[in-house]
Scaffold this motif. Structure first.
Motif, PDB file in Angstrom:
ATOM      1  N   GLY A 237       0.808  -1.206   0.000  1.00 53.31           N
ATOM      2  CA  GLY A 237       0.000   0.000   0.000  1.00 53.31           C
ATOM      3  C   GLY A 237       0.840   1.252   0.000  1.00 53.31           C
ATOM      4  O   GLY A 237       0.544   2.227  -0.701  1.00 53.31           O
ATOM      5  N   GLN A 238       1.925   1.231   0.770  1.00 51.79           N
ATOM      6  CA  GLN A 238       2.762   2.415   0.915  1.00 51.79           C
ATOM      7  C   GLN A 238       3.364   2.838  -0.419  1.00 51.79           C
ATOM      8  O   GLN A 238       3.459   4.035  -0.717  1.00 51.79           O
ATOM      9  CB  GLN A 238       3.868   2.107   1.920  1.00 51.79           C
ATOM     10  CG  GLN A 238       4.751   3.286   2.267  1.00 51.79           C
ATOM     11  CD  GLN A 238       5.774   2.900   3.311  1.00 51.79           C
ATOM     12  OE1 GLN A 238       5.430   2.425   4.377  1.00 51.79           O
ATOM     13  NE2 GLN A 238       7.031   3.088   2.992  1.00 51.79           N
ATOM     14  N   VAL A 239       3.777   1.861  -1.225  1.00 50.25           N
ATOM     15  CA  VAL A 239       4.377   2.178  -2.522  1.00 50.25           C
ATOM     16  C   VAL A 239       3.394   2.952  -3.395  1.00 50.25           C
ATOM     17  O   VAL A 239       3.762   3.916  -4.083  1.00 50.25           O
ATOM     18  CB  VAL A 239       4.834   0.893  -3.231  1.00 50.25           C
ATOM     19  CG1 VAL A 239       5.254   1.182  -4.671  1.00 50.25           C
ATOM     20  CG2 VAL A 239       5.990   0.247  -2.470  1.00 50.25           C
ATOM     21  N   MET A 240       2.129   2.561  -3.355  1.00 52.40           N
ATOM     22  CA  MET A 240       1.135   3.187  -4.224  1.00 52.40           C
ATOM     23  C   MET A 240       0.557   4.479  -3.656  1.00 52.40           C
ATOM     24  O   MET A 240       0.248   5.408  -4.403  1.00 52.40           O
ATOM     25  CB  MET A 240      -0.010   2.204  -4.492  1.00 52.40           C
ATOM     26  CG  MET A 240       0.367   1.061  -5.409  1.00 52.40           C
ATOM     27  SD  MET A 240       1.094   1.635  -6.978  1.00 52.40           S
ATOM     28  CE  MET A 240      -0.207   2.698  -7.609  1.00 52.40           C
ATOM     29  N   ILE A 241       0.413   4.546  -2.340  1.00 48.52           N
ATOM     30  CA  ILE A 241      -0.275   5.698  -1.733  1.00 48.52           C
ATOM     31  C   ILE A 241       0.418   7.006  -2.066  1.00 48.52           C
ATOM     32  O   ILE A 241      -0.227   7.998  -2.416  1.00 48.52           O
ATOM     33  CB  ILE A 241      -0.396   5.496  -0.205  1.00 48.52           C
ATOM     34  CG1 ILE A 241      -1.464   4.437   0.094  1.00 48.52           C
ATOM     35  CG2 ILE A 241      -0.755   6.814   0.485  1.00 48.52           C
ATOM     36  CD1 ILE A 241      -1.489   3.980   1.535  1.00 48.52           C
ATOM     37  N   GLY A 242       1.735   7.034  -1.974  1.00 48.45           N
ATOM     38  CA  GLY A 242       2.454   8.260  -2.275  1.00 48.45           C
ATOM     39  C   GLY A 242       2.233   8.719  -3.706  1.00 48.45           C
ATOM     40  O   GLY A 242       2.008   9.905  -3.972  1.00 48.45           O
ATOM     41  N   GLN A 243       2.294   7.782  -4.651  1.00 49.22           N
ATOM     42  CA  GLN A 243       2.095   8.132  -6.058  1.00 49.22           C
ATOM     43  C   GLN A 243       0.692   8.695  -6.295  1.00 49.22           C
ATOM     44  O   GLN A 243       0.515   9.704  -6.986  1.00 49.22           O
ATOM     45  CB  GLN A 243       2.306   6.893  -6.932  1.00 49.22           C
ATOM     46  CG  GLN A 243       3.704   6.312  -6.878  1.00 49.22           C
ATOM     47  CD  GLN A 243       3.825   5.040  -7.703  1.00 49.22           C
ATOM     48  OE1 GLN A 243       3.221   4.901  -8.758  1.00 49.22           O
ATOM     49  NE2 GLN A 243       4.614   4.100  -7.214  1.00 49.22           N
ATOM     50  N   LEU A 244      -0.297   8.028  -5.725  1.00 47.79           N
ATOM     51  CA  LEU A 244      -1.680   8.465  -5.911  1.00 47.79           C
ATOM     52  C   LEU A 244      -1.925   9.821  -5.257  1.00 47.79           C
ATOM     53  O   LEU A 244      -2.635  10.670  -5.811  1.00 47.79           O
ATOM     54  CB  LEU A 244      -2.640   7.423  -5.331  1.00 47.79           C
ATOM     55  CG  LEU A 244      -2.562   6.010  -5.924  1.00 47.79           C
ATOM     56  CD1 LEU A 244      -3.560   5.101  -5.226  1.00 47.79           C
ATOM     57  CD2 LEU A 244      -2.815   6.022  -7.424  1.00 47.79           C
TER      58      LEU A 244
ATOM     59  N   ALA B  13      -3.114  13.421  -6.902  1.00 47.35           N
ATOM     60  CA  ALA B  13      -4.307  14.150  -6.451  1.00 47.35           C
ATOM     61  C   ALA B  13      -3.968  15.599  -6.127  1.00 47.35           C
ATOM     62  O   ALA B  13      -4.706  16.526  -6.499  1.00 47.35           O
ATOM     63  CB  ALA B  13      -4.910  13.462  -5.229  1.00 47.35           C
ATOM     64  N   ALA B  14      -2.844  15.818  -5.440  1.00 47.88           N
ATOM     65  CA  ALA B  14      -2.443  17.180  -5.073  1.00 47.88           C
ATOM     66  C   ALA B  14      -2.152  18.025  -6.311  1.00 47.88           C
ATOM     67  O   ALA B  14      -2.423  19.230  -6.339  1.00 47.88           O
ATOM     68  CB  ALA B  14      -1.214  17.133  -4.165  1.00 47.88           C
ATOM     69  N   GLU B  15      -1.623  17.389  -7.348  1.00 42.77           N
ATOM     70  CA  GLU B  15      -1.353  18.098  -8.602  1.00 42.77           C
ATOM     71  C   GLU B  15      -2.650  18.416  -9.342  1.00 42.77           C
ATOM     72  O   GLU B  15      -2.817  19.512  -9.902  1.00 42.77           O
ATOM     73  CB  GLU B  15      -0.448  17.238  -9.481  1.00 42.77           C
ATOM     74  CG  GLU B  15      -0.116  17.853 -10.821  1.00 42.77           C
ATOM     75  CD  GLU B  15       0.686  16.915 -11.709  1.00 42.77           C
ATOM     76  OE1 GLU B  15       0.740  17.183 -12.926  1.00 42.77           O
ATOM     77  OE2 GLU B  15       1.240  15.924 -11.189  1.00 42.77           O
ATOM     78  N   LEU B  16      -3.582  17.470  -9.330  1.00 40.43           N
ATOM     79  CA  LEU B  16      -4.843  17.671 -10.048  1.00 40.43           C
ATOM     80  C   LEU B  16      -5.660  18.832  -9.495  1.00 40.43           C
ATOM     81  O   LEU B  16      -6.460  19.434 -10.212  1.00 40.43           O
ATOM     82  CB  LEU B  16      -5.683  16.385  -9.987  1.00 40.43           C
ATOM     83  CG  LEU B  16      -5.289  15.258 -10.937  1.00 40.43           C
ATOM     84  CD1 LEU B  16      -6.095  13.994 -10.625  1.00 40.43           C
ATOM     85  CD2 LEU B  16      -5.493  15.673 -12.386  1.00 40.43           C
ATOM     86  N   LEU B  17      -5.479  19.151  -8.225  1.00 41.63           N
ATOM     87  CA  LEU B  17      -6.219  20.259  -7.625  1.00 41.63           C
ATOM     88  C   LEU B  17      -6.077  21.536  -8.449  1.00 41.63           C
ATOM     89  O   LEU B  17      -7.020  22.313  -8.590  1.00 41.63           O
ATOM     90  CB  LEU B  17      -5.734  20.478  -6.185  1.00 41.63           C
ATOM     91  CG  LEU B  17      -6.266  21.693  -5.428  1.00 41.63           C
ATOM     92  CD1 LEU B  17      -7.789  21.698  -5.386  1.00 41.63           C
ATOM     93  CD2 LEU B  17      -5.692  21.713  -4.011  1.00 41.63           C
TER      94      LEU B  17
END
Length: 400
Positions: free
Chosen positions: A329-336, A340-344
């Motif tokens: 989970g940790q590997v993916m959470i950061g990427q996702l 999301a922060a960029e899409l804002l």
């Protein structure tokens, strides 16, 4: 007064989160540490939810605590991050409720006392090297050193520190935060998590009584150490989950109330623009995915704790399953979360970048948290295990 129950504590969470959210963006931009919020948290039960019922506590689960962390982080990620050491201390109590230490300190936790501390030091050739010393002086000891990454220590009532003794062996102490010679400094200079109070502590000839020596950190069972590493990593990922919830709420509010449709948009308003709708929808999906991943890790930690307390015959397999679930989970959470922060910023034009809105704090905070346990290292460890069956990092309970 009747003790607060698990249900009562969790029912009050939304009100506490709303209070924490008030002025959070401005607070972060101005660098004002939220002392008043930690005074509030001491009264809510949220800081002692994990204390076992056998010690007079509510007996909350990992799933409960992870939701508390993420919910608080959805209002102010610094506040949630600053509780990391305290929640780690609660875990030590929950995993060994019959110990003298747990019985002693549970009393303090249940009246709202907060525990912080620092173990890491900077300026050493490699991480995890300790230069802080604890040397005997008659019937007491003296503690000297310079700690860093003292996340939340400035808000705490008790502080724990690691050190080496005269023989060069690791040891530790737990002392009141106001002890003479303890100087907790607000000098964290990271680009993100600015209000997590992750700065330094100078320990200048601090007197330590024999009763304040605390060996649990260095003499714990390997299974508890491995379990604890997962919990420490998951805390940060729960903070990231909360940040992405905040990204979603900021995106929604901005589109509904401030954003204008683009010059070439076919829609009169931003909220009716199909591309803006798609952007907010993508953020919502990313947030849901991250929440699902942290919930799965929390579920494994609850199973791991039960196995440790029962000394289950399959304890190694259960703890390893928790480590693997968390690592994946940790590997993916950061990427996702970074996505999301960029899409804002795709929800509006140049006005979305206004300093007054402070939307950039979300990306800065996620990026800073991801540097604690680099995904590339975690992915390599998983790959080595899958290909070669190598599990050294898991067995050692490493936290990068």
């Amino acid at each position: 007064m009747q003790p607060l129950t698990r249900e009562h504590i969790l029912a009050g969470l939304p009100v506490v989160v709303a209070k924490i959210a008030e002025g959070a963006a401005e607070r972060e931009r101005e660098g004002r540490l939220p002392y008043e919020l930690f005074r509030l948290l001491r009264t809510t039960g949220l800081t002692w939810l994990r204390v076992p019922t056998s010690l007079g506590g509510p007996g909350g689960s990992h799933a409960d605590q992870v939701e508390i962390i993420a919910s608080i982080a959805s209002a102010d990620s610094g506040v949630a991050h600053a509780l990391r050491t305290h929640f780690g201390f609660l875990e030590a109590i929950a995993l060994d409720p019959d110990s003298d230490s747990s019985r002693r300190f549970a009393v303090d936790v249940l009246v709202g006392k907060l525990f912080g501390g620092a173990n890491m030091e900077i300026g050493t050739p490699r991480p995890n090297m300790i230069r802080t010393t604890l040397l005997q002086e008659g019937d007491h000891y003296r503690l000297n050193g310079h700690k860093y990454y003292a996340t939340g220590a400035i808000f705490a009532d008790y502080l724990s520190f690691s050190a080496i003794d005269a023989e060069g062996q690791p040891t530790g102490v737990i002392i009141p935060a106001n002890r003479e010679g303890v100087d907790v400094r607000d000098d964290w200079d990271g680009m993100g998590q600015r209000l997590s109070a992750s700065g330094s502590v100078v320990l200048d000839n601090v007197r330590i009584e024999a009763s304040e020596l605390h060996f649990q950190r260095v003499k714990t069972s390997p299974f508890i150490k491995r379990h604890g590493a997962v919990r420490a990593q998951l805390h940060l990922m729960a903070v990231v989950a909360g940040i992405v919830r905040n990204v979603l709420s900021d995106a929604t509010s901005y589109v509904q109330h401030q954003a204008r449709s683009a010059k070439h948009s076919a829609s009169a308003t931003a909220r009716d623009d199909h591309f803006v709708q798609r952007t907010v929808g993508d953020i919502a999906v990313l947030s849901h995915t991250i929440d699902t991943l942290i919930a799965e890790s929390a579920r494994h930690l609850d199973i791991s704790q039960a196995a440790i307390l029962a000394n289950a015959p399959d304890l190694d397999d259960v703890v390893l399953a928790a480590q693997l679930a968390n690592s994946r989970g940790q590997v993916m959470i950061g990427q996702l979360a970074l996505k999301a922060a960029e899409l804002l910023f795709d929800t509006g034009g140049g006005s979305a970048t206004a300093r007054g809105r402070n939307f950039d704090r979300h990306w800065r905070n996620v990026r800073t948290l991801c540097n604690h346990n680099p995904a590339a290292l975690r992915a390599r460890v998983i790959g080595d295990y899958v290909i070669n069956g190598v599990r050294d990092d898991f067995d050692e309970g490493r936290v990068f």
